[in-house]
Design an enzyme around this catalytic site. Structure first.
Site, PDB file in Angstrom:
ATOM      1  N   CYS A 367       0.829  -1.204   0.000  1.00  8.25           N
ATOM      2  CA  CYS A 367       0.000   0.000   0.000  1.00  8.25           C
ATOM      3  C   CYS A 367       0.872   1.267   0.000  1.00  8.25           C
ATOM      4  O   CYS A 367       1.397   1.655  -1.034  1.00  8.25           O
ATOM      5  CB  CYS A 367      -0.973  -0.035   1.172  1.00  8.25           C
ATOM      6  SG  CYS A 367      -2.365   1.103   1.009  1.00  8.25           S
ATOM      7  N   HIS A 472      -3.977  -5.087   0.272  1.00  7.17           N
ATOM      8  CA  HIS A 472      -3.527  -5.603   1.569  1.00  7.17           C
ATOM      9  C   HIS A 472      -3.585  -7.131   1.568  1.00  7.17           C
ATOM     10  O   HIS A 472      -4.670  -7.716   1.677  1.00  7.17           O
ATOM     11  CB  HIS A 472      -4.400  -5.054   2.691  1.00  7.17           C
ATOM     12  CG  HIS A 472      -4.077  -3.652   3.076  1.00  7.17           C
ATOM     13  ND1 HIS A 472      -3.591  -3.301   4.313  1.00  7.17           N
ATOM     14  CD2 HIS A 472      -4.144  -2.500   2.363  1.00  7.17           C
ATOM     15  CE1 HIS A 472      -3.388  -1.984   4.351  1.00  7.17           C
ATOM     16  NE2 HIS A 472      -3.721  -1.482   3.179  1.00  7.17           N
ATOM     17  N   GLU A 474      -2.823  -9.043   3.921  1.00  9.02           N
ATOM     18  CA  GLU A 474      -3.119  -9.551   5.254  1.00  9.02           C
ATOM     19  C   GLU A 474      -4.574  -9.372   5.662  1.00  9.02           C
ATOM     20  O   GLU A 474      -4.978  -9.807   6.746  1.00  9.02           O
ATOM     21  CB  GLU A 474      -2.209  -8.868   6.285  1.00  9.02           C
ATOM     22  CG  GLU A 474      -2.650  -7.481   6.738  1.00  9.02           C
ATOM     23  CD  GLU A 474      -2.459  -6.392   5.695  1.00  9.02           C
ATOM     24  OE1 GLU A 474      -2.898  -5.251   5.947  1.00  9.02           O
ATOM     25  OE2 GLU A 474      -1.870  -6.653   4.631  1.00  9.02           O
TER      26      GLU A 474
END
Length: 511
Positions: A367, A472, A474
């Protein structure tokens, strides 16, 4: 042995209506049915009114009334690998108009069956397209109730619902006639019901679905699906195979997989998974924290690769800590530039990237990390017209580019950060800034884009072991399997050919 089949089904495919019946003459029924057929029970007082829906036709005195309920099931999808995949499957099931039409038809017929014998106005749908999960599949289920008129009892309720529309189709008479004319063998007990009749006039029955019929030592399994005009024949066939799979597994499984050994097998598999070699074994990662809300989850994912992970708050202190690691011959194998709020300049990302290039340390950005690389190498950032915070998007890989991504090692030439991932998959986005495609520097290659509007979602440097993603990995909106594979690939493919571990960190640009 039929008794062994029952134990296996009870352990591996638990269901509301489990049964094991010896019918004599070497015939047995073994089942684990998910679907209620008809249930009747006496209720009194406030129990006569569900969902705060009173009815003028139902007496308010203490005279008990016989409540009849059914739960037609129609709409099926396979279970996912975990809760996150289950949620995606549920979403696809709920959005499927054909599956909704199936259940609507079944519930309308069911309401009609009750209207024959119930108090006018008492027939209610009290649950609509509710989700029920079983060992291998997910169903949508409606819940319908009514109150029998005084002249009817539980057996009347049972008979007026025969047979369940979910296994006959509608209109029932014509559908059954079609079944008799076209099915190649009789259904026997399939689609019937098992249950109990209480001495108090109550009744509780379940359909004989997910049932094995054993006769003279031969097991028979039947499964069906609801057909509409817009049904896909291959999809319906796969649905029947899915529904039958738990029964087939119970029949063909060897004794070593019986219920008493299932836990031991699971433990053994878990231990084997823990002892496998991980790509991060023996490697060290420094995660630079740009004050983001998900840094520790990202660190958790990195640790699952087997790597040793140290988290450093961004700024001069992080660069000083890296300098000390280099002096102590502990230069990290990878530095991960975390997400974060604001702009790359708010965290001096360009200074960090200069440090990493000077000391020949590979880097992977997430990001804000991608945005920092774009700016550092001469690109420009734009602002989305609508912030994408906690929003899912489909990304598509640049398949023309990925097989020939420039690299500095032979190992890199055989893969990229997207090796082993599908050409298109869903990811989580938390950003307002993005790298402008038309102003991307020549030294960066764009590896992936949003499917809907072509926003760059991944980059890689043409000559340095630097790569980054805008999404992202995660987040729960990105499949954990995909997120972990991405980070494993970063550890596997982002490296220098002649990594200089003797760097003493005395360059003038250390700070």
């Amino acid at each position: 042995k039929p008794s062994l089949l029952f134990r296996r089904l009870r352990s591996r495919n638990p269901a509301p209506y489990g049964f094991f019946m010896n019918l004599g003459e070497q015939e047995y029924l073994v089942g684990a049915s998910p679907e209620m057929f008809v249930r009747c029970e006496y209720v009194m007082g406030d129990d006569k009114y569900t969902n705060d829906n009173s009815n003028d036709n139902i007496d308010d005195d203490d005279t008990p009334l016989l409540r009849v309920e059914t739960c037609p099931i129609s709409g099926t999808v396979a279970r996912g690998a975990d809760a996150l995949e289950d949620a995606q499957r549920v979403k696809s099931l709920m959005m499927n108009a054909k599956e909704e039409s199936e259940l609507t038809m079944c519930t309308d017929v069911d309401r009609n069956d009750k209207s024959r014998i119930c108090v006018p106005g008492s027939v209610k749908v009290i649950g609509r397209r509710q989700i029920e999960m079983y060992s291998r599949l997910i169903h949508t289920v409606d819940h319908v109730e009514g109150y029998l008129r005084n002249e009817f009892d539980a057996l009347d309720a049972f008979l007026c619902h025969t047979w369940a529309v979910t296994v006959t189709g509608a209109p029932k008479t014509w559908a059954i006639q079609f079944v008799e004319e076209h099915e190649r063998s009789p259904r026997c007990w399939y689609g019937g019901a098992v249950g109990m009749v209480g001495f108090d006039g109550s009744l509780n029955t379940g359909l004989t679905l997910r049932t094995v019929r054993v006769q003279n030592g031969v097991a028979e399994v039947r499964a069906g699906a609801t057909l509409l005009y817009d049904s896909s024949p291959p999809a319906e066939e796969l649905e029947t195979e899915l529904k039958a799979s738990a029964m087939m597994d119970a029949i063909i499984s060897s004794s070593s997989r019986d219920a008493e050994h299932d836990d031991a097998d699971a433990t053994s598999s878990s231990a084997a998974a823990q002892t496998k070699n991980n790509v991060g074994d023996g490697k060290s990662v420094v995660l630079i924290d740009h004050e983001d809300s998900f840094v520790h989850t990202l660190g958790n994912y990195l640790r699952q690769t087997g790597a040793q992970v140290q988290t450093l708050r961004s700024g001069p202190s992080a660069l000083q800590a890296l300098t000390e690691l280099i002096h102590n011959r502990q230069k990290p194998d990878l530095v991960v530039l975390s997400p974060g709020p604001g702009n790359p300049s708010d965290f001096g990302l360009s200074t960090t990237i200069d440090f990493l290039t000077n000391h020949r340390i590979p880097a992977f950005g997430v990001c804000l990390g991608l945005q920092g690389m774009v700016e550092h190498f001469g690109g420009r950032l734009g602002v989305l017209s609508y912030p994408m915070h906690g929003k899912p998007s489909m990304v598509s890989l640049n398949t023309k580019l990925l097989p020939s991504v420039s690299s500095t090692t032979n190992e890199q030439q055989q893969g990229s950060i997207f090796t082993g991932l599908p050409e298109s998959f869903e990811v989580a986005r938390y950003h307002s800034l993005y790298g402008i495609r038309e102003h991307m520097p020549d030294c960066l290659e764009m590896l992936a884009f949003t499917t809907e509007d072509g926003i760059p979602m991944a980059i890689a440097h043409k000559t340095l072991p630097f790569a980054a993603v805008q999404f992202h990995p995660e987040s729960i909106l990105t499949s954990p399997a995909h997120g972990l594979r991405l980070l494993e690939n970063a550890l596997r493919y982002l490296n220098y050919n002649d990594d200089d571990n003797d760097d003493d960190g005395t360059d003038d640009d250390d700070a």
